[in-house]
Design an enzyme around this catalytic site. Structure first.
Site, PDB file in Angstrom:
ATOM      1  N   ALA A 364       0.856  -1.191   0.000  1.00  0.00           N
ATOM      2  CA  ALA A 364       0.000   0.000   0.000  1.00  0.00           C
ATOM      3  C   ALA A 364       0.883   1.229   0.000  1.00  0.00           C
ATOM      4  CB  ALA A 364      -0.929   0.002   1.217  1.00  0.00           C
ATOM      5  N   MET A 365       0.350   2.328  -0.550  1.00  0.00           N
ATOM      6  CA  MET A 365       1.127   3.560  -0.678  1.00  0.00           C
ATOM      7  C   MET A 365       0.235   4.759  -0.435  1.00  0.00           C
ATOM      8  SD  MET A 365       3.963   5.000  -1.182  1.00  0.00           S
ATOM      9  CE  MET A 365       4.205   6.764  -1.163  1.00  0.00           C
ATOM     10  N   GLU A 366       0.758   5.727   0.357  1.00  0.00           N
ATOM     11  CA  GLU A 366      -0.032   6.847   0.857  1.00  0.00           C
ATOM     12  C   GLU A 366      -0.055   8.058  -0.057  1.00  0.00           C
ATOM     13  OE1 GLU A 366       4.127   7.520   2.765  1.00  0.00           O
ATOM     14  OE2 GLU A 366       2.859   5.828   2.232  1.00  0.00           O
ATOM     15  N   ASN A 367       0.078   7.891  -1.373  1.00  0.00           N
ATOM     16  CA  ASN A 367       0.052   9.035  -2.285  1.00  0.00           C
ATOM     17  C   ASN A 367      -1.069  10.001  -1.900  1.00  0.00           C
ATOM     18  OD1 ASN A 367       1.892   7.487  -4.105  1.00  0.00           O
ATOM     19  ND2 ASN A 367       0.040   6.285  -4.414  1.00  0.00           N
ATOM     20  N   GLU A 400      -2.560   4.277   5.946  1.00  0.00           N
ATOM     21  CA  GLU A 400      -2.309   5.098   4.756  1.00  0.00           C
ATOM     22  C   GLU A 400      -3.095   6.412   4.818  1.00  0.00           C
ATOM     23  OE1 GLU A 400       0.120   4.183   3.223  1.00  0.00           O
ATOM     24  OE2 GLU A 400       0.194   2.074   3.771  1.00  0.00           O
ATOM     25  N   HIS A 403      -1.280   8.875   7.117  1.00  0.00           N
ATOM     26  CA  HIS A 403      -0.109   9.479   6.485  1.00  0.00           C
ATOM     27  C   HIS A 403      -0.434  10.852   5.879  1.00  0.00           C
ATOM     28  CE1 HIS A 403       3.583   7.258   6.577  1.00  0.00           C
ATOM     29  NE2 HIS A 403       3.052   6.129   6.163  1.00  0.00           N
TER      30      HIS A 403
END
Length: 486
Positions: A364-367, A400, A403
């Site tokens: 997972a990525m918090e863009n 996420e 963030h």
């Protein structure tokens, strides 16, 4: 950011050596029989070793068998070394090796403030089947007024199409281009506009960093240093700018076009194409940039913030997975309310998107406003998911989202500070999961993860301090526990 935890594996060569020598020494046969077996084994291995289809490496065995025969001791000494033959690719030629750049070691002590800052970044992506054209228009200003130091931009696997300063095409003698950098030898000493057009090949990008294409969809992963595979840029966390992003693509193949921030405009173009224009009003580092394009459907909901703003929530997945996103939407709304109640932090945009795709290797990525997840960390149904699955989704969705403030709006100076944004956000998601469930059970799970994953890693050859003095590849900075919920 989160990664999927992988199980460790054991070396096949060590197992082969152990099996061979146990079989060789397990019998109580005479020294003559042992010698014959040794000679037979050596002849068999010699025939394999000389075959052109294999290359070989030697494995040392140090097993001790205390038998009272000096001649046997000599046989054991001669048999200590075993040839483990493995099929491999041919070694690259010296000419091929010389084309590869040696990675540069980055030291904490060498940090320097950038000579130039970026104020605004306007990106345009023209998505294509053979290649994608990326146009960037960047407002640049020197940190010290009047300074005209070289401007160094990172870039990998990019084809430079054109470069302009204040609308004027640059001649090749005023910049230098190599496989990792684009350097402007003498940049203007006052604010200026830098325009760069690059050509990239997402369908050939198997690194899954930058912009890549998988299962028919375009997707990005820019943490830690993937943005340099999209366009030439100062790819470092302390360069923060306001972004707009225009995405153009085939309307049939890519009906959904997503990026960071709020959707400002969308419409149709000639040739069966369409576009979407996105604006992120908050400054962010380039590692938080995101783009997704493909055939996806969304579960829609909304959240009313404590100040009365209405935030649209959407979870995007392939159509067949949409029924499995109910718990993920519940988790998102619970995280938004908890962050307001406990930390007084309100979401700062009008739209929050989550994309769940099966081909995302980071977990997972918090863009900013466009979180991208591996499907495993979003999808759940009562028929197949366990209580642990539901708890994991709650925690990672929350992480996420948290963030947005601890990592996005307040971010790192450099990558040596990675543990600050991740550690603080892990603490926040642990508190969230504890409040939503059982604090005791959550604590036991966290300690178990430390003992099973982090402690063995910290006791092994890849252990490193929380803030090392240097790194060569930023990916090696991340640990299983740091990213198991991050």
């Amino acid at each position: 950011m989160a990664r999927l935890v992988m199980q460790p594996y054991k070396s096949c060569c060590s197992g082969l050596a152990k099996t061979s020598f146990l079989g060789y020494f397990s019998s109580s046969s005479s020294l003559v029989q042992a010698s014959r077996r040794r000679n037979c084994l050596q002849q068999s291995l010699k025939s394999i070793h000389t075959s052109p289809k294999y290359t070989s490496s030697e494995v040392s065995c140090r097993r001790i068998h205390p038998l009272p025969f000096s001649s046997y001791s000599r046989i054991k000494q001669a048999s200590r070394r075993l040839i483990c033959s493995v099929a491999t690719q041919p070694q690259p030629s010296q000419a091929e090796e010389s084309k590869m750049d040696t990675p540069k070691e980055i030291f904490l002590k060498d940090y320097k403030m950038p000579n130039y800052y970026f104020d605004t970044v306007d990106l345009t992506f023209s998505l294509g089947e053979e290649h994608t054209i990326v146009s960037s228009k960047i407002t640049v200003y020197p940190r010290i007024e009047g300074d005209s130091s070289p401007l160094v931009l990172e870039g990998e696997d990019l084809k430079l199409v054109s470069i302009k300063i204040d609308g004027k095409e640059l001649k090749k003698e005023v910049y230098h281009l190599d496989s990792r950098h684009l350097t402007l030898s003498s940049a203007p000493s006052a604010r200026f506009t830098l325009e760069i057009v690059t050509e990239i090949y997402p369908q050939k990008n198997t690194s899954l960093e930058g912009l890549y294409k998988s299962s028919g969809n375009f997707c990005t992963q820019c943490e830690a240093e993937g943005f340099r595979k999209i366009t030439f840029y100062q790819d470092r966390p302390d360069i923060m700018a306001k972004y707009t992003c225009r995405v153009e693509g085939d309307k049939t193949l890519y009906p959904v076009l997503l990026s960071n921030g709020n959707l400002i405009e969308q419409g149709d173009l000639e040739g069966g194409k369409h576009y979407a224009l996105w604006e992120d009003p908050h400054k962010k580092p380039c590692y938080l940039f995101a783009l997704v394009a493909g055939q996806l459907q969304s579960r829609d909901d909304s959240f009313i913030t404590r100040s009365g703003r209405n935030v649209s929530l959407r979870i995007w997945t392939p159509a067949e997975d949409l029924p499995k996103t109910v718990h993920a939407m519940y988790s998102l709304k619970a995280a938004m309310k908890w962050d307001e109640d406990v930390f007084g932090l309100e979401y700062d945009l009008d739209l929050f998107n989550i994309v769940a795709v099966p081909d995302f290797n980071m977990g997972a990525m918090e863009n900013k406003s466009l979180n991208i997840f591996n499907s495993k960390l979003v999808l759940a149904s009562p028929e197949t998911a366990s209580d642990a699955d539901y708890a994991a989704i709650l925690g990672v969705i929350g992480h996420e989202y948290f963030h947005n403030w601890t990592g996005n709006r307040v971010t790192c100076r450099d990558w040596f500070q990675l543990s600050l944004k991740e550690g603080l956000t892990v603490f926040r998601d642990q508190e969230f999961s504890s409040d939503m469930g059982s604090r005791s059970v959550k604590r036991i799970e966290d300690v178990s993860r430390l003992r099973n994953y982090q402690f063995p890693q910290d006791a092994g050859p890849i252990a490193h301090p929380v803030r090392p003095h240097s790194y060569i590849k930023m990916d090696n900075f991340y640990t299983g526990v740091l990213l198991s919920l991050s």
